[in-house]
Write a protein that holds these residues in place. Structure first.
Motif, PDB file in Angstrom:
ATOM      1  N   LEU B  56       0.837  -1.211   0.000  1.00  0.00           N
ATOM      2  CA  LEU B  56       0.000   0.000   0.000  1.00  0.00           C
ATOM      3  C   LEU B  56       0.870   1.259   0.000  1.00  0.00           C
ATOM      4  O   LEU B  56       0.580   2.221  -0.716  1.00  0.00           O
ATOM      5  N   PHE B  57       1.926   1.234   0.800  1.00  0.00           N
ATOM      6  CA  PHE B  57       2.828   2.399   0.832  1.00  0.00           C
ATOM      7  C   PHE B  57       3.442   2.641  -0.547  1.00  0.00           C
ATOM      8  O   PHE B  57       3.636   3.772  -0.963  1.00  0.00           O
ATOM      9  N   ARG B  58       3.750   1.563  -1.213  1.00  0.00           N
ATOM     10  CA  ARG B  58       4.361   1.710  -2.537  1.00  0.00           C
ATOM     11  C   ARG B  58       3.366   2.365  -3.504  1.00  0.00           C
ATOM     12  O   ARG B  58       3.733   3.217  -4.307  1.00  0.00           O
ATOM     13  N   ILE B  59       2.120   1.937  -3.414  1.00  0.00           N
ATOM     14  CA  ILE B  59       1.093   2.559  -4.265  1.00  0.00           C
ATOM     15  C   ILE B  59       0.985   4.041  -3.936  1.00  0.00           C
ATOM     16  O   ILE B  59       0.914   4.895  -4.830  1.00  0.00           O
ATOM     17  N   THR B  60       0.980   4.350  -2.630  1.00  0.00           N
ATOM     18  CA  THR B  60       0.885   5.759  -2.210  1.00  0.00           C
ATOM     19  C   THR B  60       2.050   6.566  -2.786  1.00  0.00           C
ATOM     20  O   THR B  60       1.848   7.659  -3.336  1.00  0.00           O
ATOM     21  N   ALA B  61       3.256   6.021  -2.649  1.00  0.00           N
ATOM     22  CA  ALA B  61       4.447   6.738  -3.142  1.00  0.00           C
ATOM     23  C   ALA B  61       4.390   6.923  -4.652  1.00  0.00           C
ATOM     24  O   ALA B  61       4.733   7.985  -5.173  1.00  0.00           O
ATOM     25  N   ASN B  62       3.914   5.899  -5.360  1.00  0.00           N
ATOM     26  CA  ASN B  62       3.809   6.009  -6.826  1.00  0.00           C
ATOM     27  C   ASN B  62       2.772   7.053  -7.238  1.00  0.00           C
ATOM     28  O   ASN B  62       2.986   7.808  -8.176  1.00  0.00           O
ATOM     29  N   LEU B  63       1.655   7.055  -6.528  1.00  0.00           N
ATOM     30  CA  LEU B  63       0.618   8.051  -6.850  1.00  0.00           C
ATOM     31  C   LEU B  63       1.132   9.459  -6.595  1.00  0.00           C
ATOM     32  O   LEU B  63       0.854  10.378  -7.363  1.00  0.00           O
ATOM     33  N   MET B  64       1.897   9.602  -5.522  1.00  0.00           N
ATOM     34  CA  MET B  64       2.460  10.920  -5.204  1.00  0.00           C
ATOM     35  C   MET B  64       3.447  11.334  -6.290  1.00  0.00           C
ATOM     36  O   MET B  64       3.482  12.500  -6.701  1.00  0.00           O
ATOM     37  N   LYS B  65       4.214  10.342  -6.746  1.00  0.00           N
ATOM     38  CA  LYS B  65       5.182  10.620  -7.819  1.00  0.00           C
ATOM     39  C   LYS B  65       4.430  11.095  -9.076  1.00  0.00           C
ATOM     40  O   LYS B  65       4.826  12.055  -9.728  1.00  0.00           O
ATOM     41  N   ALA B 134      13.163   0.459   0.666  1.00  0.00           N
ATOM     42  CA  ALA B 134      13.666   0.501  -0.712  1.00  0.00           C
ATOM     43  C   ALA B 134      12.558   0.110  -1.685  1.00  0.00           C
ATOM     44  O   ALA B 134      12.410   0.708  -2.759  1.00  0.00           O
ATOM     45  N   GLU B 135      11.760  -0.873  -1.294  1.00  0.00           N
ATOM     46  CA  GLU B 135      10.663  -1.340  -2.140  1.00  0.00           C
ATOM     47  C   GLU B 135       9.594  -0.251  -2.271  1.00  0.00           C
ATOM     48  O   GLU B 135       9.067  -0.014  -3.358  1.00  0.00           O
ATOM     49  N   VAL B 136       9.295   0.391  -1.164  1.00  0.00           N
ATOM     50  CA  VAL B 136       8.253   1.429  -1.177  1.00  0.00           C
ATOM     51  C   VAL B 136       8.669   2.600  -2.063  1.00  0.00           C
ATOM     52  O   VAL B 136       7.894   3.069  -2.898  1.00  0.00           O
ATOM     53  N   LEU B 137       9.896   3.058  -1.876  1.00  0.00           N
ATOM     54  CA  LEU B 137      10.328   4.279  -2.571  1.00  0.00           C
ATOM     55  C   LEU B 137      11.008   3.995  -3.907  1.00  0.00           C
ATOM     56  O   LEU B 137      11.411   4.931  -4.605  1.00  0.00           O
ATOM     57  N   ASP B 138      11.142   2.717  -4.227  1.00  0.00           N
ATOM     58  CA  ASP B 138      11.736   2.317  -5.498  1.00  0.00           C
ATOM     59  C   ASP B 138      13.164   2.879  -5.642  1.00  0.00           C
ATOM     60  O   ASP B 138      13.520   3.462  -6.665  1.00  0.00           O
ATOM     61  N   ILE B 139      13.918   2.719  -4.576  1.00  0.00           N
ATOM     62  CA  ILE B 139      15.331   3.095  -4.605  1.00  0.00           C
ATOM     63  C   ILE B 139      16.124   1.908  -4.058  1.00  0.00           C
ATOM     64  O   ILE B 139      15.543   0.954  -3.536  1.00  0.00           O
ATOM     65  N   SER B 140      17.459   1.974  -4.169  1.00  0.00           N
ATOM     66  CA  SER B 140      18.248   0.832  -3.719  1.00  0.00           C
ATOM     67  C   SER B 140      18.324   0.799  -2.191  1.00  0.00           C
ATOM     68  O   SER B 140      18.133   1.822  -1.521  1.00  0.00           O
ATOM     69  N   ARG B 141      18.583  -0.393  -1.687  1.00  0.00           N
ATOM     70  CA  ARG B 141      18.707  -0.560  -0.238  1.00  0.00           C
ATOM     71  C   ARG B 141      19.887   0.266   0.281  1.00  0.00           C
ATOM     72  O   ARG B 141      19.825   0.823   1.371  1.00  0.00           O
ATOM     73  N   ASN B 142      20.926   0.332  -0.524  1.00  0.00           N
ATOM     74  CA  ASN B 142      22.092   1.122  -0.143  1.00  0.00           C
ATOM     75  C   ASN B 142      21.728   2.603  -0.034  1.00  0.00           C
ATOM     76  O   ASN B 142      22.147   3.288   0.906  1.00  0.00           O
ATOM     77  N   ALA B 143      20.917   3.071  -0.974  1.00  0.00           N
ATOM     78  CA  ALA B 143      20.479   4.476  -0.935  1.00  0.00           C
ATOM     79  C   ALA B 143      19.663   4.734   0.329  1.00  0.00           C
ATOM     80  O   ALA B 143      19.789   5.794   0.954  1.00  0.00           O
TER      81      ALA B 143
END
Lengths: 179, 172
Positions: B56-65, B134-143
């Motif tokens: 759900l958080f990932r969907i929220t972040a994508n919609l915000m994007k 990382a999954e939610v924000l679609d960035i690397s774990r290192n980031a």
């Protein structure tokens, strides 16, 4: 925090160190007062952020609004539902009509040609058509039936419209059958 | 495939995350509603109910994007501190903390770059692991680790060290 290992404190707290790095850090951590104080402080800060965020209540009614909206998109629209109902009713009535009519329309089995006693071949007499059948279908007052050409003379399609009477209509034309 | 009852308990969390992203109650409400509508339409793609919140958080972040892309500007979210402070009613009894301390913490958060705020929120408030963030924000774990370490260090520097001993946040 002057020891370079102190820089790994956050990664350690996040459980992001590899096994060998973790072991090395834990040996350092037990003897480093600065790291222990920082770790305690970080835990406290996280608690503050959590408490602040959790004290923000969801607006009242948001869950209900979301539920309603999801339920709305789940159902087909009223217009679409009405069209589907009409199509379905047309098919049902059409098929029912055909089933009622077919048995009485079926002619008696007769040969297509008859051989005369003198050996001449003459066309078979046209079978006498059965009287045109009539199917009587009665509909309740709540529907309006409209016959529609089907292209097949034996089949009459009937479109059924559901009549919705508004309270205003009912006031103007009170149904005698209504209590 | 999730039923509605599997998703609805996450609504307050999604709303808080939406607040973090938008900084505005009304926008957060819209974003929450949009999130659940999209989630419901795409519910067949959620195979593990344990991951429902991250999903759900990932969907929220994508919609915000998407919203930010549409508005073609990376607008700074409005300050969250006042909104949160206004809504603070009663703090959990297990936490011996002062409103002033919370206000300082929130002001410190607001001074962080947007990405660090988001990462910090997901870690500190939602207890997500770096891999999940990382999954939610679609960035690397290192980031995520870099942003998180920077944010935490900045918070510790920005907030004054308490004069007396730091009270534990763990229930005794």
């Amino acid at each position: 925090m002057t020891n370079p290992l102190c820089e790994q404190l956050d990664l350690y707290l996040l459980d992001e160190l590899a096994d060998d790095e973790r072991e090395t850090f834990e040996r350092h951590f037990t003897g480093c007062e600065a790291c222990r104080t920082t770790a305690q402080r970080q835990t406290h800060l996280d608690g503050l952020l959590k408490a602040a965020a959790e004290s923000v209540a969801c607006p009242p009614g948001l869950a209900r609004r979301v539920r309603t909206e999801v339920a709305r998109v789940q159902k087909p629209s009223r217009k679409r539902a009405a069209v589907l109902a009409i199509v379905a009713a047309s098919i049902v009535v059409g098929l029912a009509g055909r089933l009622l009519i077919e048995p009485s329309r079926r002619p008696n089995p007769q040969p297509e040609v008859q051989v005369a006693t003198n050996g001449a071949v003459r066309p078979a007499e046209r079978p006498v058509a059965a009287p045109s059948p009539r199917a009587r279908v009665e509909f309740p007052r709540s529907v309006m039936a409209v016959p529609v050409e089907s292209g097949d003379p034996d089949v009459t399609l009937i479109q059924v419209y559901f009549v919705v009477e508004t309270s205003e209509n009912l006031r103007r034309n009170p149904s005698p059958t209504q209590p | 495939m999730p039923a509605w009852d599997h998703l609805e308990p996450h609504l307050p969390h999604v709303f808080r995350f939406a607040m973090r992203l938008t900084g505005d109650v009304h926008q957060a409400e819209d974003l929450t509603q949009e999130t659940f509508l999209r989630a419901w339409k795409q519910r067949t793609s959620l195979h593990d109910l344990q991951k429902a919140r991250v999903w759900l958080f990932r969907i929220t972040a994508n919609l915000m994007k998407d919203r930010m892309r549409r508005s073609s500007r990376r607008s700074e979210p409005a300050s969250l501190s006042n909104e949160i402070l206004e809504s603070i009613t009663q703090l959990p009894e297990t936490l011996v903390i002062q409103n002033e301390e919370i206000q300082q913490a929130l002001q410190a958060v607001e001074s962080l770059p947007p990405r660090q705020r988001e990462v910090l929120h997901l870690a500190a408030v939602e207890d997500l692991a770096p891999a999940e963030i990382a999954e939610v924000l679609d960035i690397s774990r290192n980031a995520v680790n870099v942003h998180l370490c920077e944010a935490r260090k900045a918070m510790r520097q920005l907030l004054p060290r308490p004069a007396r001993s730091v009270p534990s946040t763990e229930p005794i």
